[in-house]
Structure formats: structure tokens, C-alpha cells
Design a protein around this motif. Structure first.
Motif, short mmCIF file in Angstrom:
data_model
loop_
_atom_site.label_atom_id
_atom_site.label_comp_id
_atom_site.label_asym_id
_atom_site.label_seq_id
_atom_site.Cartn_x
_atom_site.Cartn_y
_atom_site.Cartn_z
N SER A 504 0.85 -1.19 0.00
CA SER A 504 0.00 0.00 0.00
C SER A 504 0.88 1.24 0.00
O SER A 504 2.07 1.17 0.35
CB SER A 504 -0.92 0.01 1.22
N ALA A 511 -0.81 -6.66 -0.16
CA ALA A 511 -1.85 -7.43 -0.85
C ALA A 511 -1.18 -8.50 -1.68
O ALA A 511 -0.19 -8.23 -2.37
CB ALA A 511 -2.70 -6.53 -1.73
N ILE A 530 -7.52 -12.91 -3.19
CA ILE A 530 -6.59 -11.83 -2.87
C ILE A 530 -6.67 -11.64 -1.36
O ILE A 530 -7.76 -11.55 -0.79
CB ILE A 530 -6.97 -10.52 -3.57
N ARG A 531 -5.50 -11.62 -0.70
CA ARG A 531 -5.48 -11.46 0.75
C ARG A 531 -4.74 -10.18 1.13
O ARG A 531 -3.83 -9.74 0.42
CB ARG A 531 -4.79 -12.66 1.41
N LEU A 532 -5.11 -9.62 2.30
CA LEU A 532 -4.42 -8.48 2.88
C LEU A 532 -3.66 -8.93 4.12
O LEU A 532 -4.17 -9.76 4.89
CB LEU A 532 -5.40 -7.36 3.24
N ILE A 554 -1.82 -6.95 -9.05
CA ILE A 554 -2.55 -6.21 -8.02
C ILE A 554 -1.95 -4.82 -7.92
O ILE A 554 -0.73 -4.66 -8.04
CB ILE A 554 -2.42 -6.90 -6.64
N PHE A 556 -2.57 -1.06 -5.43
CA PHE A 556 -3.32 -0.20 -4.51
C PHE A 556 -3.57 1.14 -5.18
O PHE A 556 -2.75 1.63 -5.97
CB PHE A 556 -2.52 0.04 -3.22
N ILE A 563 -8.34 -1.43 -4.21
CA ILE A 563 -7.42 -2.37 -4.87
C ILE A 563 -7.96 -2.68 -6.25
O ILE A 563 -9.15 -2.96 -6.40
CB ILE A 563 -7.26 -3.67 -4.06
N SER A 565 -7.35 -5.30 -9.52
CA SER A 565 -6.68 -6.58 -9.80
C SER A 565 -7.08 -7.06 -11.19
O SER A 565 -8.11 -6.68 -11.72
CB SER A 565 -7.08 -7.63 -8.76
#
Length: 570
Positions: A504, A511, A530-532, A554, A556, A563, A565
Motif C-alpha cells: 500500500s 496485498a 486476494i489477501r491483505l 494487483i 493499490f 485495490i 486486480s
């Protein structure tokens, strides 16, 4: 056969009655050597013994020593002269001359002619020897009743350089004889009288045409000499006449030299290989000046032969030298040295002019390397006088171009310099790497592992670059220390491969997109995610779902609130 300049010859004889040191100064092509060697010397009385003329060349003190030693026979005298000249100069040797077998045979005085004195500036590269030589020969003017007198010939454009040595202003004002262009009656006599002596005449209009051509051309005496020689070779033996037609066919005064040189080059050099060697030889007999002014340079034949890489090439070079000598483009001395027959060749042979304009910077670099080699030899091949600094760097950068111009000894000198530079550079680099490795150890001990890793990688780069691809043991040891300290800081745990990752904008979130992780849901079926994550590897919220194929990229938004993608399916 020497005519014209009679007043100058009489003035020279008069000067020698007053002074022990007489410079003859004039522009290039004014006949300085001729007026001394063909005019003055025959005009001297029987009481004079004239030594073989010398030229300063690369080692003027050596030439002077050989000239003086020729007056003696006993080895003890030769050794004494060599020692005195080296330590005390010329004056103490004057006391030995009355004991010379030459003077005991009835001669009262000895004359030494130093021809082409400008070579002390163009050929001698050692400032110490140049100064010693000039001081030696000019000191003789202070001696009364000296058994030795010296006459020098020098181009006028070197007077300024000469005045930098000693108090020579008065010498030049009072003792020098200055030459200008041959004028009117002198010019006519110089051309006509040698032919008359041999019972020949000039064809109708020829003599006037030659005189007019000479008057129209500056520095024309070498061209005149060449043209008259050509005319003599083509003379009409039956009519005993030099013909106007022959003069016209050889393209008169300015064209005769070029015509003769081109005939020799194109007709007698039969292969391109021979012509290539002719170019190399001629250019080796020229010292390239800092501007367009170049000078003749004598070379021992052996130096020219060394241009060849094998015996066959050396034999071919020798054959080319002989062809150029037969064509009167080159001359050889009794010491088997080779030089251009005329300085005018450099400006009168059009092909030679073009050669001299090529690669001037490269040829000057060759000369500088050769000069340094001679200096190194003069210093008993002491390693501290090998090539170094910017000159070595430039030679190294252009070595492939230099190679064909360097004789084997100069190539060996360069390689020795290169090896010395490599050893010094290696030693310096290793000292520097030891110091930097100590910084690595201190950073590890202070738990600054990132800093230690960066320093170790930097040291590896220095080692590889400056030590020709080698990573020294101390650099390798630093890298091993870093590897030993590697530990996991955070883990972002997908069950499948991660295909994309982004930070970020504020650097607080990460991400990640998976390539194969699939979550089965009631609404969507199989989906990639997609994971944070935070910076310690802890998941933030639930995975984003919806992509049916793996996530390609991905990003930011700048403020970090959205986000974007892209996946393989959309």
C-alpha cells in the motif's frame, strides 16, 4: 659540383677563424646541410681534420661520445673520454685532443659537424640528456685556442626552443650564419654549373623554366635536387643535353618527386602486402608532431624488421626497404639506419600526405609509449618507470589498434606495465576489502543485518569488478557470515503459489494474489483469492474472492483505500 652560396661559404670560414662554435640556421629546404658538407668542408685548409658528421638522434650524448672516440685508438683513452663526458662534459676532453694520433699527424684543428640539430628536440625524449648535450657543445665557445670547433645546422623554427637552454642569445646574434632562399645568380649557378662541368647543356627554355618554378615554390631546394637528378637520369647522351620534354613529362618541379614516388610504389611493389609494409615503414620514419608539423626520424633497420611477426614477414620488410632505397625514397647509413631520402617527401608525395593525416592521435600514442620505453631502459629497467596512470589506461583501451605499430620489445614493455598495474591494483583492492569486511563484522555484532548484507554484496561487486571476476576469500567469508544470520521475519501463508504482490502507498499493508488457491462457496463455486496482510504476516480481514483464474497483478490506489486486480480470465 657544389655551386651558389659562395659568399655564405666564405662567411662560414671567417666565422670559424673567430669562434669555436658556429650555428647555421635556416628554414626547411634552404640547403643548410649542403652548404656545410659540400661547401664549407672542401673550403677548409689542410690543417683541418673533419670528423664524420653526426646527428643527435635519440641519444645525442652517445653520438657525441662516438665522434670524439674516433680520434683515439687506445682503450684507456676511449674509456677516459666516456667517463669525462658523462661526469664533467666536453671541456676536460679538449686537453686530451693534442695527444690524439690525428692531431699528431699534422692537423691543427678538428671540426665536428652536427647536422639536423633540431633532432635534439624531436628525437631525444630525455630532458636530462637533451640539456646535457646542449650544455656540452655550447660550452666550447668559451675556450681560447681550442683544438676542436663545432658547426651545427638547424631549422629556424626551432630557435625558440633552443633559446630555453643557457644564455644563447649573444651566440645566435654574433656567431650564427643565417640562410635564406637561393637568389638569382646563386640559384642559376647551383642549377647550371654542375651540368656544364660534365659537358652537358640545358635544352631551349628549360633553365629559365626551372628557375621560375623554384622562385614560385617555397622550400624548393629538395624538390629541385630531386627534379635535377631525374633530369640527369633521362638526359640525351648523344646530344649531351637535358631536355625540356622530360621536365614536362615528370610534371616539372612540384610533380617530379610525386611522380617518382608513385612509380616506385605502384610498379616495383607488386603485392598489397608489400605496399602495406611500405606504408608502415614510411610512417615509422616520421615523428608525428603536436599539430601538422612532422619531422623525419631515423630508425635502425632492426627496429623496422621487428614490425614483422615471423621470419617470412621480416624478410619481406627488408625487401621493401631495399626497393624504396633503390627508388631513392629512403637512404641508409653505414650504421644500417634507415631514413627518408628527403624531408620533401612528407609534403611532396601526395600518398604520403594522406598517410600522415590518418590516425594521428593513435600514432602519437605509439610514440609516447615508445618514448616511455626508452626512458625505462635508460633507468636500468626500474619498475617504477613502467607505464602508469592515464597513459597506461589509454594504451590499454586502444591496445588492439596499437598492436600492429608496436615492435616486440615495446609490446613486452606494455605487458610488464600492465602486470605491475594489476598487482598494485589487486593489493590496493584487497586492503580496501579487508577494511570493508571489518565493517560487515561490526554490523553483524550490532545486529544490523540489513546493513551487513548490503556491505557484503557491495564488497562482492568491488571484488568481481577490480579483480577480474575473482571473489576473494575475505569477501566470501563475509557472505557466509550473512547467510549464517538469515532468519524468517514474517510469513505470508497462502496454501498455493503467490502470483502477485503489492505494498500500500503508506507501507502498512501488503496485498497478495494466489495462482492456485481456491475457496468453494455456495454463491460462486471455486475462486482464486486476494489477501491483505500487515507487515508481520498477520491476515487482515477475509480473503477477497471472485476471480475464477489466477491473479495476474494487483495495485493499490494512491490513498490505499481501493485495490485493482486482473486475472487470467478477466
Amino acid at each position: 659540383f657544389f655551386f651558389g652560396r659562395q659568399a655564405t661559404v666564405e662567411l662560414l670560414v671567417e666565422k670559424l677563424e673567430q669562434f669555436n662554435f658556429v650555428p647555421v640556421i635556416g628554414p626547411s629546404g634552404s640547403g643548410k646541410s649542403s652548404v656545410v658538407r659540400a661547401g664549407l668542408v672542401p673550403a677548409l685548409g689542410e690543417e683541418w681534420h673533419v670528423l664524420d658528421p653526426i646527428k643527435p638522434d635519440e641519444e645525442p650524448m652517445s653520438e657525441l661520445r662516438k665522434a670524439l672516440q674516433s680520434l683515439f685508438r687506445r682503450q684507456s683513452d676511449l674509456t677516459q673520454i666516456s667517463s669525462l663526458l658523462k661526469t664533467d662534459g666536453l671541456l676536460p676532453i679538449l686537453n686530451l685532443l693534442p695527444q690524439s694520433p690525428v692531431l699528431k699527424n699534422g692537423f691543427q684543428k678538428v671540426l665536428l659537424v652536427i647536422d639536423q640539430f633540431e633532432e635534439v628536440f624531436t628525437g631525444c625524449t630525455l630532458e636530462e640528456e637533451r640539456e646535457q648535450f646542449i650544455n656540452c657543445i655550447t660550452a666550447i665557445q668559451t675556450q681560447e685556442n681550442s683544438p676542436l670547433a663545432i658547426v651545427t645546422t638547424m631549422r629556424a623554427d626551432f630557435v625558440e626552443q633552443w633559446l630555453d637552454y643557457g644564455n644563447l642569445v649573444q651566440t645566435i646574434q654574433e656567431q650564427a650564419v643565417w640562410l635564406g632562399r637561393l637568389q638569382e645568380d646563386d640559384l642559376m649557378q647551383a642549377i647550371e654549373q654542375p651540368v656544364k662541368i660534365l659537358g652537358y647543356t640545358f635544352g631551349e627554355g628549360l633553365l629559365d623554366r626551372i628557375v621560375d618554378d623554384v622562385k614560385a615554390e617555397k622550400k624548393s631546394l629538395p624538390l629541385l635536387e630531386f627534379a635535377l637528378t631525374q633530369l640527369w637520369e633521362h638526359r640525351d647522351r648523344q646530344q649531351r643535353e637535358l631536355r625540356y620534354q622530360d621536365y614536362r613529362e615528370m610534371q616539372r618541379l612540384t610533380g617530379a618527386l610525386n611522380t617518382r614516388a608513385e612509380e616506385t610504389y605502384t610498379l616495383f611493389l607488386r603485392t598489397e602486402e608489400e605496399r602495406k609494409w611500405a606504408k608502415c615503414i614510411c610512417m615509422k620514419l616520421v615523428r608525428i608532431g603536436p599539430d601538422i608539423r612532422d619531422n623525419r626520424l631515423r630508425q635502425p633497420r632492426r627496429n623496422l624488421l621487428e614490425l614483422g611477426q615471423n621470419q617470412e614477414a621480416k624478410q619481406q620488410i627488408n625487401e621493401v626497404i631495399e626497393i624504396l632505397v633503390d627508388g631513392r625514397l629512403l637512404v641508409t647509413t653505414k650504421e644500417d639506419e634507415v631514413e627518408l631520402a628527403h624531408e620533401a617527401l612528407m609534403t611532396g608525395w601526395e600518398r604520403f600526405i594522406a598517410w600522415r593525416q590518418q590516425n594521428r592521435d593513435l600514432r602519437r600514442l605509439v610514440q609516447r609509449v615508445e618514448d616511455e620505453e626508452r626512458f625505462w631502459i635508460d633507468k636500468d629497467q626500474d619498475e617504477q618507470y613502467l607505464l602508469q596512470g592515464g597513459l597506461l589506461a589509454e594504451a590499454r583501451e586502444r591496445y588492439e589498434q596499437l598492436l600492429m605499430f608496436l615492435k616486440p620489445s615495446t609490446r613486452a614493455f606494455y605487458q610488464k606495465s600492465r602486470q605491475k598495474q594489476t598487482l598494485v591494483a589487486h593489493a590496493f583492492t584487497e586492503v580496501k576489502l579487508r577494511e570493508e569486511s571489518a565493517h560487515v563484522i561490526r554490523a553483524i555484532e550490532a545486529d544490523r543485518l540489513h546493513e551487513a548484507a548490503a556491505l557484503s554484496i557491495q564488497n562482492l561487486g568491488i571484488s568481481l569488478q577490480q579483480l577480474e571476476g575473482e571473489a576473494t576469500p575475505i569477501v566470501q567469508g563475509g557472505l557466509r557470515l550473512i547467510i549464517d544470520q538469515v532468519r524468517e521475519v514474517g510469513c505470508l501463508n497462502h496454501s498455493e503459489d503467490i502470483s502477485s504482490i503489492a505494498f500500500s502507498g503508506d507501507g502498512k499493508m501488503i496485498a497478495t494474489g494466489s495462482e492456485g488457491e481456491m475457496i468453494i462457496t455456495d454463491n460462486h463455486g471455486p475462486t482464486n483469492t486476494i489477501r491483505l496482510w500487515d507487515l508481520k504476516g498477520n491476515p487482515i480481514g477475509q480473503p477477497f474472492q471472485g476471480h475464477k483464474d489466477y491473479v495476474l497483478s494487483i495495485a493499490f490506489s494512491p490513498e490505499g483505500k481501493m485495490i485493482a486486480s486482473a486475472s487470467a480470465d478477466h
